[in-house]
Design a protein around this motif. Structure first.
Motif: not given
Ligand code: MG
Ligand code: OXT
Ligand code: ADP
Length: 580
Positions: A462-465, A487-495
């Protein structure tokens, strides 16, 4: 050369010192790698260890070195070594030591420390801290060595404590003064201990084995649960034989995936929420009934409320005699090492063991096939922007084509979707957040997996991880390791979609810089960076990374609306009693 200097040289040759004794003691016990970060008082220890032929992998932060040591321990059954400086370096390594202990991974955190006399009088030494006292409650055992002649004993005790019984983390405190203490070389050699049988087998009691077999044989709807203890035990062939001979469906916990191939016909992974409440007898092998298994009770197990027992009977195979009854009654505890217990169960089953009733197997197959078909449908879609499923469909194919590759995995949605979508084919290949669900293991685990095995490593982050250990991308490049970070970049933690409820200019706490280019971090150190917005681009980049073995980071852009709060564990979030 004068006579005097010849005499001095001869004397020096006959002496050894603390530095060399530590290295010799580790090498004598087959430990060939140190994960660490140099500085006072252990800089020369790292240099001398390298000079003496040890692999010294130097990190950018001690927590990542500690995580590397911990997972090396899981992979090899030998304690992984993490070496740090005093106070702050020690504390940085301590999280990894505690995490190793929680996960039952053998590791030894060796930290240099300041002068005892000054520390104990609290007179303000350089990096002053009573490290032994702080480490003690967070690990399995903690030792301090004050005299060079005790180094051999100190290392031997640390090794035994880490790997015997339930494995775990050990702290070894080495004060600065120890390293330059000298000793006659021969006396030094004699003081070292080569540990004999560091993790002795523990044979289960025959009556405990029989009790377990009687219960298992009486079951109408039996289930086997394999945990990471089963993976650690390296009893792969016997575990597979037990599952296949019994014909009992099994569920792998996250890091036990691949112990048998996830595509095995007895795997009930795709019918998890059906088999847990429906089973009548459950055989736990190296898995604790902790939060990941809803403590063996509650709705997951068919109980009426979250506290109610579902009525299952449990057999638990574990090396720790205290584990049984920790959450619900264990009707048949089998205490011993998994290799010995599983082979005793196999022997006791004989050749006439009856397979479970056909109705049970067909009910599971029906649920499994339905879930697998549903999953296949979702995976076949190609939405724009890419979502977890369409990206993981690619990862699933790549892992299938490269079953020897390691898969490191952390995040929330990035973790949970990967676990259920990406099949594993070989034991101990999936390395993840474990018992604590901890973020930050990613790059440390990836470095260790590559160093220990020389196999390719894929890290799905995850991008946060990723942010917790991202600077180790430099380490990956420095040692030219075959690591492909995605990096699974979804712009944040969870969403990436939360907004600041106050309307202020700060972004919401779960949101990061939008459209960040994590691939540029890898490029900064000479690795390959790829920006992937489609499954086709992701596939091409991953295939190339595996083929070339070059350090690679793929910034995989994921729909910022696709994730759910906390992934599969949303229910653990406490809810406010107030509406606003
Ligand atoms: Mg994320
Ligand atoms: O049976 P049902 O219908 O229920 O379906 C199940 C299976 O049957 C089915 N399945 C399949 N279907 C078809 N085919 C196949 N092959 C198949 N296999 C399975 O799929 C479902 C699900 O199966 P599963 O997964 O087996 O079942 P389930 O019910 O989920 O299992 C329960 C659990 C509890 C065992 C499981 O969920 C589990 O192992 N969970 C682990 C969860 C975990 O540890 N999460 C990490 C922690 S979350 C949070 O703490 C985060 N933080 C806070 C933080 C942390 N952790 N650490 C530190 C140091 N600081 C802070 C942070 C900051 S996560 C996080 C970052 C998140 O952001 P990222 O950007 O990194 O990540 P994104 O979310 O992607 O943005
Ligand atoms: P999971 O998270 O996969 O369910 P856990 O970490 O909860 O796994 O459980 C692992 C269990 O395995 C621990 O209780 C530990 O005592 C046990 N264990 C570890 N190694 C061995 C071994 N060699 N033999 C028997 N039990 C072991």
């Amino acid at each position: 050369m004068t006579d005097l200097s010849i005499t001095a040289n001869a004397q020096a040759e006959e002496l050894t010192d603390g530095f060399h004794l530590v290295i010799d003691a580790l090498k004598l016990n087959g430990i060939d790698t140190i994960f660490g970060l140099p500085g006072i008082p252990i800089t020369d220890l790292t240099r001398k260890a390298q000079a003496e032929g040890m692999r010294v992998i130097s990190f950018r932060h001690e927590q990542n070195a500690g995580n590397a040591a911990a997972i090396a321990g899981f992979m090899t059954q030998k304690p992984g070594i993490c070496l740090t400086v005093s106070a702050p370096g020690f504390l940085n390594g301590l999280t990894a030591l505690a995490n190793a202990t929680t996960n039952c991974f053998p590791m030894i955190l060796i930290s240099g420390s300041s002068e005892r006399e000054i520390v104990d009088l609290q007179q303000g030494d350089y990096e002053e801290m009573d490290q032994l006292a702080i480490a003690k409650p967070l690990c399995k055992a903690a030792f301090r060595v004050l005299h060079a002649e005790d180094i051999g004993v100190g290392i031997a005790r640390a090794i035994r404590a880490a790997v015997s019984g339930r494995p775990g983390g050990v702290y070894l405190d080495l004060p600065a003064k120890l390293f330059s203490q000298t000793l006659d070389a021969q006396a030094g050699r004699r003081s070292l201990i080569e540990v004999v049988d560091p993790a002795p087998r523990q044979i289960p009691a025959p009556d405990a084995v029989q009790r377990a077999l009687d219960l298992l044989g009486s079951a109408k709807r039996p289930l086997i649960l394999l945990g990471k203890g089963a993976a650690y035990a390296q009893a792969d062939a016997d575990i597979r034989a037990l599952v296949e001979k019994s014909g009992i469906p099994y569920l792998p916990m996250s890091m036990a995936k691949g112990l048998l191939p996830d595509t095995h016909e007895q795997s009930a992974a795709a019918a998890r929420s059906y088999v847990l409440p429906a089973a009548d007898v459950v055989l736990l092998i190296g898995a604790r009934l902790n939060w990941l298994l809803s403590h063996g009770k509650g709705k997951t197990w068919g109980g009426k409320t979250h506290k109610d027992w579902g009525g299952q009977k449990f057999i638990q195979v574990d090396i720790s005699p205290q584990e049984a009854d920790s959450n619900v009654r264990i009707d048949a505890p089998v205490v011993g090492d998994i290799g010995s217990c599983v082979s005793a169960l196999l022997a006791g089953m004989g050749s006439q063991w009856a397979k479970p009733p056909a109705e049970w197997l067909s009910a599971i197959a029906e649920r499994r096939d339905k879930n697998v078909a549903k999953m296949a449908e979702t995976l076949a879609k190609n939405p724009s922007p890419m979502n977890y499923h369409s990206a993981l469909n690619v990862v699933r194919d790549i892992v299938k084509a490269n079953p020897d590759a390691y898969l490191v995995n952390e995040g929330a949605n990035a973790l949970d979707f990967t676990r259920s979508i990406v099949d594993m084919y070989k034991p101990r290949k999936r390395l993840d957040v474990g018992t604590w669900g901890i973020m930050g293991i990613g790059m440390g685990f990836a470095v260790a997996a590559a160093v220990v095995s020389a196999e390719p490593v894929i890290a799905i982050e995850g991008d946060s991880a990723f942010g917790f250990s991202g600077m180790e991308v430099e380490t990956i490049c420095r040692y030219n390791l075959p690591v492909c970070v995605v990096v699974f970049n979804n712009n944040g933690v969870y969403r990436g979609t939360d907004v600041n409820p106050s309307g202020g200019s700060d972004v919401a706490p779960t949101v990061f810089v939008k459209d960040a280019r994590y691939d540029k971090i890898m490029e900064a150190f000479g690795g390959v960076g790829v920006h992937a917005t489609t499954p086709a681009q992701l596939r091409q980049a991953m295939e190339e990374a595996i083929r070339s073995r070059r350090p690679t980071l793929i910034n995989a852009v994921i729909d910022e609306t696709a994730g759910t709060e906390s992934g599969r564990i949303t229910s653990l979030n406490p809810q406010s009693a107030k509406k606003k």
